[in-house]
Design a protein around this motif. Sequence first.
Motif, PDB file in Angstrom:
ATOM      1  N   GLU A 179       0.719  -1.261   0.294  1.00  0.00           N
ATOM      2  CA  GLU A 179       0.116  -0.444  -0.661  1.00  0.00           C
ATOM      3  C   GLU A 179       0.432   1.545   0.087  1.00  0.00           C
ATOM      4  O   GLU A 179       0.361   2.246   0.662  1.00  0.00           O
ATOM      5  CB  GLU A 179      -0.739   0.076   1.528  1.00  0.00           C
ATOM      6  CG  GLU A 179      -2.144  -1.496   1.022  1.00  0.00           C
ATOM      7  CD  GLU A 179      -2.513  -0.949   2.469  1.00  0.00           C
ATOM      8  OE1 GLU A 179      -2.706  -0.341   3.528  1.00  0.00           O
ATOM      9  OE2 GLU A 179      -3.940  -1.498   2.310  1.00  0.00           O
ATOM     10  N   GLN A 212      -0.516   2.736  -5.545  1.00  0.00           N
ATOM     11  CA  GLN A 212      -1.549   2.245  -6.308  1.00  0.00           C
ATOM     12  C   GLN A 212      -1.285   2.041  -7.778  1.00  0.00           C
ATOM     13  O   GLN A 212      -1.189   3.470  -8.302  1.00  0.00           O
ATOM     14  CB  GLN A 212      -2.543   2.949  -5.903  1.00  0.00           C
ATOM     15  CG  GLN A 212      -4.281   2.522  -6.795  1.00  0.00           C
ATOM     16  CD  GLN A 212      -4.296   0.979  -5.961  1.00  0.00           C
ATOM     17  OE1 GLN A 212      -4.479   0.254  -7.349  1.00  0.00           O
ATOM     18  NE2 GLN A 212      -4.988   1.010  -4.735  1.00  0.00           N
ATOM     19  N   LYS A 270     -10.441  -2.128  -5.826  1.00  0.00           N
ATOM     20  CA  LYS A 270     -10.494  -3.522  -4.747  1.00  0.00           C
ATOM     21  C   LYS A 270     -11.846  -5.160  -5.713  1.00  0.00           C
ATOM     22  O   LYS A 270     -12.547  -4.343  -5.485  1.00  0.00           O
ATOM     23  CB  LYS A 270     -10.067  -4.200  -3.798  1.00  0.00           C
ATOM     24  CG  LYS A 270      -9.601  -5.313  -3.665  1.00  0.00           C
ATOM     25  CD  LYS A 270      -9.440  -4.783  -1.500  1.00  0.00           C
ATOM     26  CE  LYS A 270      -8.209  -4.124  -1.458  1.00  0.00           C
ATOM     27  NZ  LYS A 270      -8.143  -4.094   0.572  1.00  0.00           N
ATOM     28  N   GLU A 311     -16.059 -12.316   3.631  1.00  0.00           N
ATOM     29  CA  GLU A 311     -14.989 -12.468   3.297  1.00  0.00           C
ATOM     30  C   GLU A 311     -14.021 -11.639   2.525  1.00  0.00           C
ATOM     31  O   GLU A 311     -13.237 -10.778   3.052  1.00  0.00           O
ATOM     32  CB  GLU A 311     -14.279 -14.279   3.153  1.00  0.00           C
ATOM     33  CG  GLU A 311     -15.216 -15.081   4.308  1.00  0.00           C
ATOM     34  CD  GLU A 311     -14.544 -16.314   3.064  1.00  0.00           C
ATOM     35  OE1 GLU A 311     -14.146 -16.585   2.617  1.00  0.00           O
ATOM     36  OE2 GLU A 311     -14.459 -17.236   4.534  1.00  0.00           O
ATOM     37  N   ALA A 312     -14.538 -11.122   1.298  1.00  0.00           N
ATOM     38  CA  ALA A 312     -14.946 -10.162   0.602  1.00  0.00           C
ATOM     39  C   ALA A 312     -15.161  -8.511   1.141  1.00  0.00           C
ATOM     40  O   ALA A 312     -15.407  -7.787  -0.470  1.00  0.00           O
ATOM     41  CB  ALA A 312     -13.904 -10.506  -0.680  1.00  0.00           C
ATOM     42  N   LYS A 313     -15.236  -8.367   1.602  1.00  0.00           N
ATOM     43  CA  LYS A 313     -16.428  -7.155   1.731  1.00  0.00           C
ATOM     44  C   LYS A 313     -15.336  -5.702   1.604  1.00  0.00           C
ATOM     45  O   LYS A 313     -16.832  -4.591   1.454  1.00  0.00           O
ATOM     46  CB  LYS A 313     -17.603  -7.292   2.872  1.00  0.00           C
ATOM     47  CG  LYS A 313     -16.509  -7.158   4.300  1.00  0.00           C
ATOM     48  CD  LYS A 313     -18.150  -7.083   5.804  1.00  0.00           C
ATOM     49  CE  LYS A 313     -16.410  -6.931   6.964  1.00  0.00           C
ATOM     50  NZ  LYS A 313     -16.405  -8.099   6.934  1.00  0.00           N
ATOM     51  N   GLU A 314     -14.577  -5.987   2.315  1.00  0.00           N
ATOM     52  CA  GLU A 314     -13.973  -4.468   1.303  1.00  0.00           C
ATOM     53  C   GLU A 314     -13.949  -4.623  -0.175  1.00  0.00           C
ATOM     54  O   GLU A 314     -13.141  -2.931  -0.382  1.00  0.00           O
ATOM     55  CB  GLU A 314     -12.471  -4.593   2.616  1.00  0.00           C
ATOM     56  CG  GLU A 314     -11.607  -5.550   1.156  1.00  0.00           C
ATOM     57  CD  GLU A 314     -11.191  -7.059   1.939  1.00  0.00           C
ATOM     58  OE1 GLU A 314     -10.584  -7.677   1.770  1.00  0.00           O
ATOM     59  OE2 GLU A 314     -13.097  -8.093   2.643  1.00  0.00           O
ATOM     60  N   ALA A 315     -14.307  -5.309  -1.348  1.00  0.00           N
ATOM     61  CA  ALA A 315     -13.922  -5.215  -1.647  1.00  0.00           C
ATOM     62  C   ALA A 315     -14.948  -3.667  -2.513  1.00  0.00           C
ATOM     63  O   ALA A 315     -15.941  -4.263  -2.246  1.00  0.00           O
ATOM     64  CB  ALA A 315     -14.175  -6.469  -2.740  1.00  0.00           C
ATOM     65  N   ASP A 316     -14.021  -4.038  -3.921  1.00  0.00           N
ATOM     66  CA  ASP A 316     -15.312  -2.704  -4.397  1.00  0.00           C
ATOM     67  C   ASP A 316     -16.281  -3.447  -5.105  1.00  0.00           C
ATOM     68  O   ASP A 316     -17.588  -2.869  -5.070  1.00  0.00           O
ATOM     69  CB  ASP A 316     -13.874  -1.472  -5.872  1.00  0.00           C
ATOM     70  CG  ASP A 316     -13.644  -0.986  -4.869  1.00  0.00           C
ATOM     71  OD1 ASP A 316     -14.014  -0.201  -4.141  1.00  0.00           O
ATOM     72  OD2 ASP A 316     -12.421  -0.798  -4.854  1.00  0.00           O
ATOM     73  N   LYS A 366     -21.471  -5.905  -4.457  1.00  0.00           N
ATOM     74  CA  LYS A 366     -20.199  -5.103  -3.841  1.00  0.00           C
ATOM     75  C   LYS A 366     -20.211  -4.351  -2.613  1.00  0.00           C
ATOM     76  O   LYS A 366     -21.920  -4.695  -1.894  1.00  0.00           O
ATOM     77  CB  LYS A 366     -20.937  -3.513  -5.090  1.00  0.00           C
ATOM     78  CG  LYS A 366     -21.492  -3.760  -6.054  1.00  0.00           C
ATOM     79  CD  LYS A 366     -22.110  -2.689  -7.343  1.00  0.00           C
ATOM     80  CE  LYS A 366     -21.816  -3.453  -8.362  1.00  0.00           C
ATOM     81  NZ  LYS A 366     -22.835  -2.246  -9.140  1.00  0.00           N
ATOM     82  N   LYS A 367     -18.927  -4.258  -1.908  1.00  0.00           N
ATOM     83  CA  LYS A 367     -19.088  -4.143  -1.148  1.00  0.00           C
ATOM     84  C   LYS A 367     -19.230  -5.038  -0.125  1.00  0.00           C
ATOM     85  O   LYS A 367     -20.626  -4.359   0.881  1.00  0.00           O
ATOM     86  CB  LYS A 367     -19.221  -2.727  -0.485  1.00  0.00           C
ATOM     87  CG  LYS A 367     -18.420  -1.638  -1.344  1.00  0.00           C
ATOM     88  CD  LYS A 367     -17.410  -1.104  -0.787  1.00  0.00           C
ATOM     89  CE  LYS A 367     -16.139  -0.242  -1.068  1.00  0.00           C
ATOM     90  NZ  LYS A 367     -15.219  -0.008  -0.648  1.00  0.00           N
ATOM     91  N   GLY A 368     -19.519  -6.513   0.070  1.00  0.00           N
ATOM     92  CA  GLY A 368     -20.089  -7.714   0.458  1.00  0.00           C
ATOM     93  C   GLY A 368     -21.774  -7.254   0.734  1.00  0.00           C
ATOM     94  O   GLY A 368     -22.164  -7.908   0.876  1.00  0.00           O
TER      95      GLY A 368
END
Length: 302
Positions: A205, A208, A245, A258-263, A277-279
Amino acid sequence: MYTRNETKIINIGGVQIGGGNPIAIQSMTNTKTHDVEATVNQILTLEEAGCEINPGNIGNSERVQKVVEKAKAYHIPIRIGVNSGSVEKVLLEQYGGVCAAAMVESAKKHIDLLEGMDFTDIVVSLKASTIPLAIEAYTLFAKKYAYPLHVGITEAGTLYRGTVKSSAGLGAILSRDIGDTIRVSLSDDPVQEIECARAVLQSLELRQFGVEIISCPTCGRTNVDLIGLAKQVEERTKHITKPLKIAVMGCAVNGPGEAKEADIGVAGGRGEGLIFKKGEIVRKVKENELLEVFMQELNQIL
């Protein structure tokens, strides 16, 4: 300990390094320099891949004064490159062999020479092919000097092993907030060096470069060709420059959470899958339509 935010700012052809500026990515051409066309073409290819700096060499100490004069006139910095395999014999005898202290002392001799000529636009590298030695050398130098550091694990190896070794070494050093510009040294096409360097910086990080794909390693609950799907998503999204993401998950039950932070993400199931999208689940589609529907939803974001 000097960190990236505290190192001297150096300008290299319009690219600023040090002082907390973005960590720049370097490589080197491997063409024969007398073949101007091939060399220029490779430089342009590297630039297109994301390379930002291409260093040169000074030569022996007798030429330093002339080089410094020209460097001053054209505002060009000089990089002092210390390699664990080329430490001066007298220092090896003094320190009982190659070690971090000997490498830093070697760099000091060159720094003193340049500073004695009133030249301080200096970048330093202390590369070793052994990761612990490189970590120690860079850490020791950063405690003593505020000059920006070019970081790399030299002669890392072929594409796969060299990528692993470089990533491990660069990650360890950069995570200490040491390093202002990097190079991955691979026995392969230099473009591969750029791709690895960008992936390392994005994983930490620190920079980007567009899409980051997260995907699960599969398990017994996976009922979709997740490996194939992840590769297709990676291929279809590699041109995207917008920072996103993307998740590719193998389980429709746990994947979105598990991937709720993904766009945006896709999760496979038995004969069907989910787009989320966002979980939050936004669509349920048949498995054979999963990739194309996912791309449609992604394009709406873009």
